[in-house]
Motif scaffolding. Structure first.
Motif, PDB file in Angstrom:
ATOM      1  N   THR A 191      -6.420 -58.260  19.957  1.00  0.00           N
ATOM      2  CA  THR A 191      -7.350 -58.427  18.839  1.00  0.00           C
ATOM      3  C   THR A 191      -6.942 -59.642  18.027  1.00  0.00           C
ATOM      4  O   THR A 191      -5.794 -60.092  18.069  1.00  0.00           O
ATOM      5  CB  THR A 191      -7.364 -57.183  17.939  1.00  0.00           C
ATOM      6  OG1 THR A 191      -8.407 -57.318  16.967  1.00  0.00           O
ATOM      7  CG2 THR A 191      -6.046 -57.004  17.202  1.00  0.00           C
ATOM      8  N   TYR A 248      -6.620 -61.129  14.204  1.00  0.00           N
ATOM      9  CA  TYR A 248      -6.575 -60.730  12.796  1.00  0.00           C
ATOM     10  C   TYR A 248      -6.913 -61.907  11.894  1.00  0.00           C
ATOM     11  O   TYR A 248      -6.531 -63.054  12.158  1.00  0.00           O
ATOM     12  CB  TYR A 248      -5.188 -60.209  12.429  1.00  0.00           C
ATOM     13  CG  TYR A 248      -4.907 -58.814  12.937  1.00  0.00           C
ATOM     14  CD1 TYR A 248      -5.432 -57.707  12.297  1.00  0.00           C
ATOM     15  CD2 TYR A 248      -4.117 -58.618  14.059  1.00  0.00           C
ATOM     16  CE1 TYR A 248      -5.178 -56.427  12.755  1.00  0.00           C
ATOM     17  CE2 TYR A 248      -3.860 -57.345  14.533  1.00  0.00           C
ATOM     18  CZ  TYR A 248      -4.398 -56.244  13.877  1.00  0.00           C
ATOM     19  OH  TYR A 248      -4.148 -54.986  14.341  1.00  0.00           O
ATOM     20  N   SER A 307     -10.008 -57.431  11.608  1.00  0.00           N
ATOM     21  CA  SER A 307      -9.800 -57.778  13.010  1.00  0.00           C
ATOM     22  C   SER A 307     -11.133 -57.938  13.728  1.00  0.00           C
ATOM     23  O   SER A 307     -12.129 -57.303  13.373  1.00  0.00           O
ATOM     24  CB  SER A 307      -8.943 -56.724  13.713  1.00  0.00           C
ATOM     25  OG  SER A 307      -9.673 -55.530  13.922  1.00  0.00           O
TER      26      SER A 307
END
Length: 924
Positions: A652, A654, A666
């Motif tokens: 992911t 951020y 995110s």
């Protein structure tokens, strides 16, 4: 009390030289450094006199490049390049400039400026004077003690013993010489002990006391490279200690009393300025009583940068040019950098080139992978990738050169992957302009480079799509010709530098340095590491869930069509609105500007809550269908495609600037929106798994916002309940309803959280399924039982109306420009958000501080294999070997529980709940 200021003149000279473009005076002499040095010295004299009232001042310079240290070690500073050719004739003029201010200009043959500074410092302290050294040089930090500090003019901050402890991992100034002796210095060619860096050196000194004790203990250390190097290079370490130690036993070249600061005289300074033709400084001298310090020429020059000259940017394609840029950066002490890649996913994109900027319009691009993937195409002339990376690594890791980037997290990941085969790279120290902008102006505007350039520089950046194209004709950056690539890439570095020059001085002036330095900036490399780690996802589990969700959606679709009396497209707001409000005749429908009925979640929940409405059932089923559809498309389908084939994990991304209050957000995938308390949400979390032999550990702050509200609103009953470990929702139920059962506790829980979000009587009524009057009575009763909450809400609202922003306990500002809007719903929305912002923002600050401290704490505990993978709301998710769980739990808990300290001391404890399992879902 006399207060002596000692200016490290050499640092000023090189900063002045690299700060301004080449200039010549009316005699044809180069004077760029002279002009810059004069304005900097003038500004310093004005500022420190106004701020601290110094009584004595001197500028200390190096007499020559050879000192007694060269006699001890002939390689000392041997690799340093000679000063630039056009700087050499400016040295005498700089001495003249110093004397024109009637300031002593002190230099001694055979000694470095640092030694002279040490001698004067010791002499002044012995007489009870205060001393300030104007420098940020690490060698001079050895001198810090009570009565002596340092002033870093570049960053406008005072440096004391706490700065040394922070920079050098806990050591005192008195121990710093021993640390420097062990770690050596590649810039000055101090040998040190091979393989010993700052952290190891500090650890050894803190464990054993001093250098000699470390060397004496080497024989008894655990066998390994460190022990062998300490034994083998003991004499070099002792020599290094002599080289880094400052000589304090030399007679003072001029008596202390002769350094008295008597103000800026007119005649000698005027003669000097007229000789060189410095007209703007002459004008300032003539009006010195009326012109504020902030209008000094250096600052004015900064605000009036020339427009970006794209044709002046350099394409670096040979080693000599690359080395020239690196050398200037090392002399100057800062450089803006940016990377160009083949894509936007930092964990997959390939490095194409690197851009750098030293001053406005002094920028370059270093291509390393242009030519695309066409094997028949002729690649342009460019430097070898391995060579460029090898040359840049020392610069990126040089502790004396500040690296400046915009969204530097991306570049850290790209460069981290590029350097991975050779042991990685540690980009430090650094500043990140996207984070600086957010900490200054959160809530006022976006923080992307294009928007910031337009806002602060009145500059329109080259659009990426104009370089690579769009649609079917779009190319990757490695396919772009070098001229176009240079204009685009170098502009990014140039604009980043220009933004930094503005933001850097605003941080202390606007009270944002604390949150930037203590919370956000240190988090950038931590987030970069988390993104690179990623988390393993069970693709088979996701595929199974996708199939199940599709089946449930089909069943719901059949039921919804039956209730509607005919098939229609459930995902179409227009068709759904027509079914609900036209065909079924549900009252209260509202149309937007497009003429389509609103069917957003609030509208559907309103209909579903009215049990007598003919559309209650269909509204509830549509909400269920939408949730399944969103979870399927966003997670169970998308996550399978987002598994990185090279790592087998999902990474992911951020953002430190995505949420106005300071929370992390995110994307790709967005892990913040997985339902927390539903069975469906748990099933999705079950697909996030540990590698074989490992487990997932989830550590969650328990009711942190309620705890912070108890502290910030000063509510004694709530503070006592948290201190005693009582159930806060049961306490509220007892206070509001006089009894505690499942129903009253559930209502109390809703009220506890809703109040902190500034909920209205109608909003609470909808959540509790009661009338607005009943909801208002509950709110009144709540404020009556906990008056501190009511006071907090009133004071926060009044404060934000007056200032336009709220502030967390760590000084984070969140701006609310609509707080004074004439449109009622905009103004009320801003008020509700402002009530919660200090609490949610402080919560975000605390978990960020925990994240920054977590890695060092785990390493210190001997747990290097515990890796932090995710941060979701108030929760941190780790992956670790099964055998490390019991040792890791108390470390993680302690770091999270004490994250606010010592900057903020809370009146309530922070509760931490920890669980483990083979999946994220099982860890809850």
């Amino acid at each position: 009390m006399p207060h002596l200021y000692l200016v490290d003149g050499s640092g000023y000279i090189f900063r002045a030289y690299h700060r301004l473009p080449p200039l010549t005076n009316k005699h044809g002499e180069p004077v760029g450094a002279v002009y810059g040095y004069t304005t900097m010295l003038w500004k310093l004299a004005d500022e420190v006199h106004a701020a601290d009232g110094p009584t004595h001042m001197a500028v200390i310079l190096d007499k020559s490049s050879k000192t007694f240290r060269n006699d001890l070690y002939d390689k000392y500073k041997a690799q340093r390049p000679p000063p630039p050719e056009d700087l050499v004739p400016q040295f005498p003029m700089i001495r003249d400039a110093t004397r024109a201010f009637s300031l002593p200009c002190i230099e001694t043959e055979g000694l470095e400026a640092d030694d002279i500074i040490a001698c004067y410092s010791k002499a002044a302290l012995a007489q009870g004077w205060e001393v300030t050294i104007v420098s940020s040089d690490k060698d001079l930090m050895q001198l810090i003690e009570p009565g002596l500090d340092m002033y870093d003019t570049m960053n406008n901050r005072r440096l004391g013993a706490e700065h040394v402890a922070e920079k050098f991992h806990g050591v005192t100034p008195a121990q710093l010489g021993d640390v420097l002796a062990l770690m050596g210095d590649s810039v000055d060619n101090v040998p040190g002990v091979p393989g010993v860096g700052p952290k190891t050196a500090a650890k050894l000194i803190l464990e054993h006391g001093d250098l000699e004790a470390v060397l004496a203990a080497a024989d008894g250390m655990k066998k390994g490279k460190l022990r062998d190097n300490l034994i083998e290079h003991a004499e070099m370490a002792r020599l290094s200690k002599v080289l880094v130690s400052l000589k304090c036993d030399v007679a003072l070249p001029e008596p202390l009393e002769d350094l008295e600061l008597k103000g800026i005289p007119d005649a000698p300074l005027r003669a000097f300025l007229e000789h060189h033709g410095f007209k703007s400084l002459l004008a300032k001298l003539s009006a010195v009583a009326d012109v504020p310090v902030a209008e000094s020429p250096v600052v004015a020059d900064m605000d009036d940068d020339e427009p970006c000259k794209h044709d002046d940017y350099e394409t670096v394609v040979d080693e000599a040019a690359l080395d020239r840029w690196i050398t200037v950066a090392k002399h100057q002490g800062w450089i803006a950098i940016d990377t160009e890649t083949t894509g936007i996913d930092a964990t997959r994109a390939d490095l194409v080139g690197i851009s750098m900027a030293l001053h406005p319009n002094l920028a370059c691009y270093v291509p390393i992978a242009h030519g695309g993937t066409d094997l028949l195409a002729e690649n342009p002339v460019q430097l070898d990738r391995a060579l460029v990376l090898a040359r840049l690594k020392p610069l990126l890791e040089d502790p004396n050169v500040l690296k400046i980037g915009h969204n530097l997290k991306y570049d850290m990941i790209v460069l981290g992957r590029a350097y991975a085969p050779t042991g990685g790279v540690q980009i430090d120290p650094f500043d990140d302009t996207i984070v600086m902008s957010f900490d200054l102006d959160a809530g006022l505007h976006g923080h992307g480079m294009d928007e910031l350039a337009a806002t602060h520089l009145s500059h329109s950046c080259i659009a990426f799509k104009d370089v690579v194209g769009t649609g079917k004709t779009q190319r990757t950056f490695d396919e772009i010709d070098l001229k176009a690539a240079t204009r685009y890439a170098a502009e990014d570095a140039d604009v980043t530098l220009r933004l930094w020059r503005r933001f850097k001085r605003r941080l202390p002036a606007e009270g944002s340095t604390r949150v930037y330095e203590m919370v956000d900036r240190p988090l950038v490399p931590v987030i970069a590491q988390m993104e690179m780690h990623g988390i393993k996802v069970d693709a088979a589990k996701l595929s199974k869930l996708s199939t199940e969700f599709a089946g449930q959606m089909a069943s719901l679709e059949t039921e919804i069509h039956a209730l509607a009396g005919a098939p229609f497209t459930i995902g179409s707001p227009k068709q759904l609105g027509d079914v609900l409000f036209e065909k079924m005749g549900i009252k209260g429908g509202r149309k937007g500007k497009s003429g389509v009925y609103s069917t957003d979640v609030n509208e559907l929940e309103r209909i579903a809550a009215d049990k007598d409405s003919p559309g209650a059932v269909i509204a509830r089923k549509v909400l269920d269908w939408r949730q399944l559809s969103k979870l399927k498309s966003t997670y169970t389908d998308a996550l399978q495609a987002q598994i990185n084939p090279a790592t087998g994990r999902v990474h992911t991304s951020y953002s430190l600037t995505g949420a106005q209050t300071g929370r992390l957000s995110s994307t790709d995938p967005n892990l913040q929106n997985i339902p927390i308390r539903t069975e469906i949400g748990r099933q999705i979390r079950d697909a996030f798994v540990a590698e074989p032999g490992n487990v997932i550990l989830a550590a969650d702050y328990s009711q942190i916002e309620l705890r912070l509200a108890a502290h910030m609103a000063n509510v004694p009953a709530l503070k006592a309940a948290f201190a005693d470990g009582d159930d806060i929702h049961s306490l509220t139920a007892q206070e509001l309803f006089g009894e505690v059962n499942r129903d009253t506790r559930g209502r109390a829980k809703t009220i506890n959280f809703a109040i902190l979000y500034g909920i209205s009587r109608w909003g609470l009524a909808g959540r509790l399924d009661v009338s607005a009057d009943e909801a208002q009575a509950m709110i009144d009763r709540y404020f009556d039982r906990f008056p501190g909450i009511s006071t907090y809400i009133v004071e926060t609202t009044e404060s934000v109306r007056a200032t336009g922003y709220t502030t967390t306990l760590f000084g984070r500002k969140t701006h609310f420009p609509r707080i004074r809007s004439k449109i009622q719903h905009e103004r009320q929305g801003a008020e509700r958000a402002a009530i919660n912002a200090p609490i949610q923002g402080t919560s975000a600050d605390i978990i960020k501080r925990a994240m920054v401290r977590m890695g060092p704490a785990l390493l210190e505990a001997g747990l290097p294999n515990v890796r932090m993978l995710l941060q979701v709301h108030d929760e941190l998710v780790f992956e670790l070997p099964e055998g490390d769980v019991e040792a890791a739990k108390p470390v993680i808990e302690q770091v999270m529980a004490n994250a606010a300290q010592p900057a903020v001391t809370l009146d309530v404890p922070l509760g931490i709940e920890i669980g483990t399992g083979l999946s994220w879902g099982a860890a809850h």
